[in-house]
Design a protein around this motif. Structure first.
Motif, PDB file in Angstrom:
ATOM      1  N   ALA A   1       0.828  -1.210   0.000  1.00  0.00           N
ATOM      2  CA  ALA A   1       0.000   0.000   0.000  1.00  0.00           C
ATOM      3  C   ALA A   1       0.859   1.255   0.000  1.00  0.00           C
TER       4      ALA A   1
ATOM      5  N   MET B   1      -1.341   4.132  -2.309  1.00  0.00           N
ATOM      6  CA  MET B   1      -2.757   3.829  -2.462  1.00  0.00           C
ATOM      7  C   MET B   1      -3.653   5.033  -2.203  1.00  0.00           C
TER       8      MET B   1
ATOM      9  N   ARG C   1      -6.604   2.763  -6.532  1.00  0.00           N
ATOM     10  CA  ARG C   1      -7.388   1.561  -6.223  1.00  0.00           C
ATOM     11  C   ARG C   1      -8.227   1.099  -7.412  1.00  0.00           C
TER      12      ARG C   1
ATOM     13  N   LEU D   1      -3.989  -2.534   3.573  1.00  0.00           N
ATOM     14  CA  LEU D   1      -3.942  -2.219   2.146  1.00  0.00           C
ATOM     15  C   LEU D   1      -4.488  -0.828   1.823  1.00  0.00           C
TER      16      LEU D   1
END
Length: 305
Positions: free
Chosen positions: A62, A67, A72, A106
């Motif tokens: 991540a 992220m 995503r 994540l």
């Protein structure tokens, strides 16, 4: 990269997936370069598990991919749960807690795919069904599958689970190909005639479950890589010969051998080497002939009855 449907879904995934079990061994800069290379190659399917690095691998991923909502939407995330220290656990409570932990690490609010990592002898499929229902209705998981499961173990889950099982991640490589060899050795008295897997390959094909071969370069159970290994001289001579014919590396041919199988498998490569990553992804453009496929199979030491 060439894509395929995952199981019976409409989810388009690259034919080569990226396993992140060792990403915590990379520095931040190395991890960023590795992930960026994968994305440039069209390999946007990333496979995780809550136990990889004790959760550190999901966190490192991540951070390395930076992220956010835009990122995503460009990637497909799969994670696995069910392995705990000294036990396997498919209880409703653990599955829900494990998914929440993966989502947190994540930096996302949903997984595209969740796999049950290894069969739990104490599984109560009713609890699995309840957990899957909660995860789907809350939007935390879109699709579900298993890993290292036999057909009857999947059937037991399906008796209660309403969501389709879309993937089964299994150990499979040129040198670990008993899943394939067993199907050709019915009634034979050799070592490959023993069916330890209940014809799981054929079962998955019948039920539209995508097989995801893990450790596609390894022999044994994490014993080592067969490529360029003096333990496998005939196999490596054959791989090099065919690789030269196509102008690619033996890495490419090893993955192309799996992709040539009509089961439409999605190999999960675990290498953290950027050059091997590129070579693996190049296999999506190679179509081995039937003769080449069998030549590799025989060079690995298998026999035709």
């Amino acid at each position: 990269m060439r894509t395929m449907k995952l199981g019976c879904t409409h989810l388009e995934v690259p034919v080569v997936g990226i396993g992140c079990m060792r990403i915590n061994r990379l520095s931040q800069a190395e991890a960023e370069r590795y992930i960026q290379t994968a994305l440039e190659l069209g390999a946007n399917f990333f496979d995780h598990a809550d136990i990889y690095g004790g959760g550190e691998c999901e966190s490192r991923f991540a951070e390395a991919i930076h992220m956010n909502d835009d990122v995503r939407e460009r990637v497909i995330l799969q994670s696995k749960c069910g392995i705990r220290k000294g036990m396997y656990d498919f209880s409703k409570e653990h599955i829900l807690e494990a998914v929440d932990g993966s989502l947190r690490r994540l930096h996302t609010d949903y997984l595209d795919v969740l796999l049950l990592h290894r069969p739990d002898a104490l599984v109560e499929p009713e609890e699995v069904a309840e957990a899957f229902e909660i995860l789907q209705t809350t939007g935390k998981v879109r699709y579900f599958g298993v890993s290292n499961h036999k057909p009857m173990q999947i059937e037991l889950l399906k008796k209660f689970v309403h969501q389709p099982i879309v993937a089964n991640q299994l150990q499979l490589s040129i040198t670990n190909a008993t899943l394939i060899a067993q199907g050709m050795n019915l009634n034979m008295g050799n070592e490959w005639a023993v069916d330890r897997d209940e014809s799981v390959l054929d079962y998955c094909r019948i039920h539209d479950i995508t097989i995801q071969p893990w450790s596609p370069f390894l022999y044994g159970f994490f014993e080592g890589v067969f490529l360029d290994n003096p333990k496998f001289p005939e196999l490596n001579r054959k791989l090099d010969e065919i690789a030269a014919r196509y102008g690619v590396s033996n890495v490419t041919i090893a993955i192309a051998w799996l992709l040539r199988h009509p089961a439409k498998m999605q190999p999960i490569i675990g290498t953290m080497n950027v050059d091997r990553l590129r070579a693996s992804c190049q296999a999506a453009d190679i179509q081995l002939t039937r003769q080449e496929w069998y030549e590799i199979y025989l060079a690995a030491g298998y026999q035709l009855p």
